[in-house]
Design a protein around this motif. Structure first.
Motif, mmCIF file in Angstrom:
data_model
loop_
_atom_site.group_PDB
_atom_site.id
_atom_site.type_symbol
_atom_site.label_atom_id
_atom_site.label_comp_id
_atom_site.label_asym_id
_atom_site.label_seq_id
_atom_site.Cartn_x
_atom_site.Cartn_y
_atom_site.Cartn_z
ATOM 1 N N ASP A 1 37.645 41.719 54.079
ATOM 2 C CA ASP A 1 38.613 40.727 53.604
ATOM 3 C C ASP A 1 38.136 40.259 52.230
ATOM 4 N N ALA A 2 38.674 40.885 51.192
ATOM 5 C CA ALA A 2 38.160 40.663 49.844
ATOM 6 C C ALA A 2 38.388 39.230 49.375
ATOM 7 N N LEU B 1 38.703 42.428 40.826
ATOM 8 C CA LEU B 1 38.536 42.681 39.394
ATOM 9 C C LEU B 1 39.572 43.714 38.972
ATOM 10 N N ILE B 2 40.245 43.462 37.874
ATOM 11 C CA ILE B 2 41.234 44.421 37.379
ATOM 12 C C ILE B 2 40.793 44.872 35.987
ATOM 13 N N ILE C 1 32.881 48.619 48.669
ATOM 14 C CA ILE C 1 33.696 48.462 47.468
ATOM 15 C C ILE C 1 34.974 49.270 47.692
ATOM 16 N N VAL C 2 36.103 48.682 47.348
ATOM 17 C CA VAL C 2 37.383 49.398 47.414
ATOM 18 C C VAL C 2 37.950 49.448 45.995
ATOM 19 N N SER C 3 38.226 50.644 45.499
ATOM 20 C CA SER C 3 38.583 50.829 44.090
ATOM 21 C C SER C 3 39.878 51.641 43.982
ATOM 22 N N VAL C 4 40.903 51.028 43.394
ATOM 23 C CA VAL C 4 42.249 51.598 43.365
ATOM 24 C C VAL C 4 42.587 52.035 41.937
ATOM 25 N N THR D 1 39.485 46.677 41.614
ATOM 26 C CA THR D 1 38.284 46.769 42.450
ATOM 27 C C THR D 1 38.195 45.537 43.347
ATOM 28 N N LEU D 2 38.146 45.802 44.653
ATOM 29 C CA LEU D 2 38.109 44.721 45.643
ATOM 30 C C LEU D 2 36.723 44.624 46.253
ATOM 31 N N ARG D 3 36.267 43.387 46.392
ATOM 32 C CA ARG D 3 34.926 43.174 46.946
ATOM 33 C C ARG D 3 34.889 41.909 47.766
#
Ligand code: SIN
Ligand code: FE2
Length: 220
Positions: A120-121, A125-126, A150-153, A215-217
């Motif tokens: 649950d981020a 960061l964009i 780390i989830v990176s889109v 990027t979700l953290r």
């Protein structure tokens, strides 16, 4: 022409794999964000209306080539004092814009698909890459709890993601990323070095001549 000839291309072209294992606990989820890509782009537009993209300076005094912004409770920032998470946008002094649900929900779903439940981020960061910009090899290590991935889109024009090892000098895999791709790394791979090679000039029909990385953290 025989019917078989009409389908010759389909028979020979191999479809993109949906999952590419990059490490024991790292995976590229090809096209995972495509169903919500338009929603993500609207979300990025609304975030950047309140917290504009800007360049930041590293502790060593280098100006990063990408521009960036944040949403969520915590935003990643850098200046001469160091890398860290901050509750306020240093440009405006205000809290970062709230994290749009479409971003948070995608992060949770991608983490789960990669084997990380309960993600649950609280930090998003964009990064905005124009042609020629890059991200030097680095580790993500400013977060409090390293058990979270780390989830990176990736959205927009393509880029080559470099995925290295736990030492800066380890060899790197070159992973081409396109619009809608999501990379998740955690567990034993959480501190692997990674970066983005200088982005080549290209055009994306929806996003234009740029790449956006979300990027979700779980940082706090
Ligand atoms: C990052 O490591 O912060 C960005 C990675 C990317 O742009 O794909
Ligand atoms: Fe990173």
């Amino acid at each position: 022409m025989h019917t078989a000839d009409l389908f010759a291309d389909d028979n020979t072209a191999s479809p993109l794999p949906e999952r590419v294992e990059l490490g024991a606990q790292s995976v590229l989820l090809r096209g995972f964000a495509l169903p919500v890509a338009d929603g993500l782009l609207s979300a990025v537009a609304s975030v950047s209306a309140g917290a504009p993209f800007r360049q930041m300076v590293t502790p060593g005094g280098y100006t990063m080539s990408v521009t960036l912004t944040n949403c969520g409770a915590l935003g990643w920032i850098t200046d001469r004092r160091g890398y860290r998470y901050a509750r306020q946008d240093p440009l405006t002094g205000a809290a970062w814009p709230p994290m749009p649900d479409v971003i948070r929900d995608l992060g949770r779903a991608a983490a789960r698909a990669a084997g990380f439940d309960g993600f649950d981020a609280d930090a998003c960061l964009i990064n905005r890459y124009l042609p020629g910009t890059k991200m030097s090899l680095h580790q993500d290590k400013d977060e409090r709890d390293m058990r979270q991935p780390i989830v990176s889109v990736s959205l927009g024009i393509p880029a080559i993601f470099q995925f290295g090892g736990l030492q800066r000098s380890d060899p790197t895999q070159r992973v081409p990323l396109i619009h809608g791709d999501v990379v998740v790394w955690g567990g034993v791979d959480r501190l692997r070095f990674h970066g983005v090679l200088p982005v080549k000039t290209a055009h994306h029909p929806i996003v234009g001549d740029e790449r956006l990385n979300i990027t979700l953290r779980m940082a706090g």
